[in-house]
Design an enzyme around this catalytic site. Structure first.
Site, mmCIF file in Angstrom:
data_model
loop_
_atom_site.group_PDB
_atom_site.id
_atom_site.type_symbol
_atom_site.label_atom_id
_atom_site.label_comp_id
_atom_site.label_asym_id
_atom_site.label_seq_id
_atom_site.Cartn_x
_atom_site.Cartn_y
_atom_site.Cartn_z
ATOM 1 N N ASP A 102 37.191 43.493 38.646
ATOM 2 C CA ASP A 102 35.953 42.984 39.224
ATOM 3 C C ASP A 102 34.692 44.106 39.210
ATOM 4 O O ASP A 102 34.983 45.198 39.333
ATOM 5 C CB ASP A 102 36.002 42.372 40.362
ATOM 6 C CG ASP A 102 34.826 41.423 40.894
ATOM 7 O OD1 ASP A 102 34.355 41.053 39.809
ATOM 8 O OD2 ASP A 102 34.635 40.801 42.011
ATOM 9 N N HIS A 158 30.989 43.723 30.480
ATOM 10 C CA HIS A 158 32.201 43.379 30.101
ATOM 11 C C HIS A 158 32.898 44.258 29.016
ATOM 12 O O HIS A 158 33.962 44.392 28.890
ATOM 13 C CB HIS A 158 32.028 41.895 29.742
ATOM 14 C CG HIS A 158 31.654 40.850 30.722
ATOM 15 N ND1 HIS A 158 32.192 41.146 31.997
ATOM 16 C CD2 HIS A 158 30.775 39.976 30.929
ATOM 17 C CE1 HIS A 158 31.596 39.977 32.793
ATOM 18 N NE2 HIS A 158 30.587 39.492 32.082
ATOM 19 N N LEU A 177 56.075 47.119 27.491
ATOM 20 C CA LEU A 177 55.486 46.593 28.826
ATOM 21 C C LEU A 177 54.884 45.083 28.409
ATOM 22 O O LEU A 177 54.569 44.521 27.331
ATOM 23 C CB LEU A 177 54.130 47.396 28.605
ATOM 24 C CG LEU A 177 53.049 46.867 29.593
ATOM 25 C CD1 LEU A 177 53.242 47.108 31.073
ATOM 26 C CD2 LEU A 177 51.596 47.673 29.319
HETATM 27 C C1 IPE Z 1 37.873 37.453 39.965
HETATM 28 O O1 IPE Z 1 36.489 37.845 39.560
HETATM 29 C C2 IPE Z 1 38.045 36.821 38.663
HETATM 30 C C3 IPE Z 1 38.359 37.910 37.705
HETATM 31 C C4 IPE Z 1 38.279 39.250 37.837
HETATM 32 C C5 IPE Z 1 38.489 37.416 36.288
HETATM 33 P P1 IPE Z 1 35.287 37.068 40.180
HETATM 34 O O2 IPE Z 1 34.019 37.850 40.185
HETATM 35 O O3 IPE Z 1 35.320 35.606 39.501
HETATM 36 O O4 IPE Z 1 35.462 36.511 41.577
HETATM 37 P P2 IPE Z 1 34.516 36.031 42.824
HETATM 38 O O5 IPE Z 1 33.769 34.972 42.579
HETATM 39 O O6 IPE Z 1 33.888 37.373 43.351
HETATM 40 O O7 IPE Z 1 35.455 35.576 44.034
HETATM 41 C C1 IPE Z 2 34.676 40.750 36.325
HETATM 42 O O1 IPE Z 2 33.232 41.042 36.624
HETATM 43 C C2 IPE Z 2 34.856 40.164 35.109
HETATM 44 C C3 IPE Z 2 35.159 38.705 34.985
HETATM 45 C C4 IPE Z 2 35.211 38.053 36.190
HETATM 46 C C5 IPE Z 2 35.172 38.239 33.881
HETATM 47 P P1 IPE Z 2 32.142 40.293 36.925
HETATM 48 O O2 IPE Z 2 31.500 39.813 35.735
HETATM 49 O O3 IPE Z 2 32.721 39.459 37.983
HETATM 50 O O4 IPE Z 2 31.028 41.219 37.651
HETATM 51 P P2 IPE Z 2 30.355 41.057 39.137
HETATM 52 O O5 IPE Z 2 31.348 40.886 40.115
HETATM 53 O O6 IPE Z 2 29.179 40.071 38.740
HETATM 54 O O7 IPE Z 2 29.732 42.584 39.383
HETATM 55 MG MG MG Z 3 32.941 39.373 40.129
#
Ligand code: IPE
Ligand code: IPE
Ligand code: MG
Length: 245
Positions: A23, A40, A134
């Site tokens: 995240d 990303h 893995l």
């Molecule tokens: C969790 O991250 C899902 C992934 C890393 C794919 P999110 O950014 O979607 O989670 P929330 O919304 O902060 O809980």
């Molecule tokens: C995690 O990073 C990747 C996915 C959930 C696909 P985020 O896109 O949630 O990044 P933040 O949380 O907005 O910084």
């Molecule tokens: Mg996020």
């Protein structure tokens, strides 16, 4: 942290299965004055690096949360970009997965992904199914509740057909209906970006998992950050409800 930190990791106390909630890509991009998609892209490089560390140390299962059942609520442009990025990743990664003996095991409701994405995922899954160094559980359109609903549905079907008796349902039976089936449960769950929640990841499987939260954003979670998490894990005393001695 220098490379020598890797040697401090006790091989005999390694987690067999590490799960990661990757995240913070969006916040990382914002911090660098770039569009979210740039975060990303950077995140994909870190996923690759995490696989390398797992391979080097001998961790046998790595679960990476790439797209949740809730992530469809993001702007369509971002969702499209993530799917395209995933397809590109799988294309580029396939020869590496073959070379390094990584088995791709997607977890999630694949049938709801775009058809082109499904095709790439299935191709990589098929090509790598004999690899055994893995197992990479790539969580795509994954939700822990959805996984349990799918398991209950499959179980109900067998019950109705008389192929499963209610008396025979044990915890091990439930395990067999999950996407992760025969795998060991995660020993360590890492979440980056400072959020202190599970966000619907591996709900059943993490019942006794050690949790590690770091404020580091995923695109900054490099090898040394991973090693740091492993060293912290090795300090934990896992008691599983017992006394630990
Ligand atoms: C969790 O991250 C899902 C992934 C890393 C794919 P999110 O950014 O979607 O989670 P929330 O919304 O902060 O809980
Ligand atoms: C995690 O990073 C990747 C996915 C959930 C696909 P985020 O896109 O949630 O990044 P933040 O949380 O907005 O910084
Ligand atoms: Mg996020």
């Amino acid at each position: 942290m220098s490379n020598s930190a890797t040697f401090k990791v006790k091989i005999e106390k390694l987690p067999r299965h590490v799960a990661i909630i990757m995240d913070g890509n969006g916040r990382w991009a914002k911090l660098h004055g770039r569009p979210r998609i740039h975060g990303h892209q950077k995140g994909v490089e870190r996923a690759r690096e995490a696989c390398e560390v797992a391979l080097e140390l001998g961790i046998t299962v790595l679960s990476l949360y790439a797209f949740s059942t809730e992530n469809w609520s993001r702007p369509p442009g971002e969702v499209e970009f993530l799917m395209a990025l995933l397809e590109e990743y799988l294309t580029k990664e396939l020869p590496i997965m073959m070379d390094k003996e990584i088995r791709l095991h997607p977890i999630g409701r694949l049938k709801d992904l775009p058809v082109t994405t499904q095709k790439k995922v299935k191709e990589a899954m098929e090509a790598t199914k004999g690899n055994a160094r893995l197992t990479l559980n790539l969580a795509l359109n994954y939700g822990g509740r959805a996984e349990l609903v799918d398991a209950f549905k499959d179980m109900a079907k067998l019950l109705k057909e008389g192929k499963l008796s209610p008396h025979d349902i044990e915890e091990a039976t439930v395990n067999r209906f999950l996407y992760t089936k025969a795998q060991p449960f995660p020993d360590l769950l890492i979440r980056t970006s400072g959020e202190l929640r599970i966000s619907n990841f591996l709900l059943w499987q993490t019942a006794y998992t050690e949790l590690y939260f770091t404020s580091t954003l995923w695109p900054d979670f490099d090898r040394s950050e991973f090693i740091k998490a492993l060293l912290e894990y090795q300090k934990r005393e896992r008691r599983f409800g017992g006394l630990g001695y």
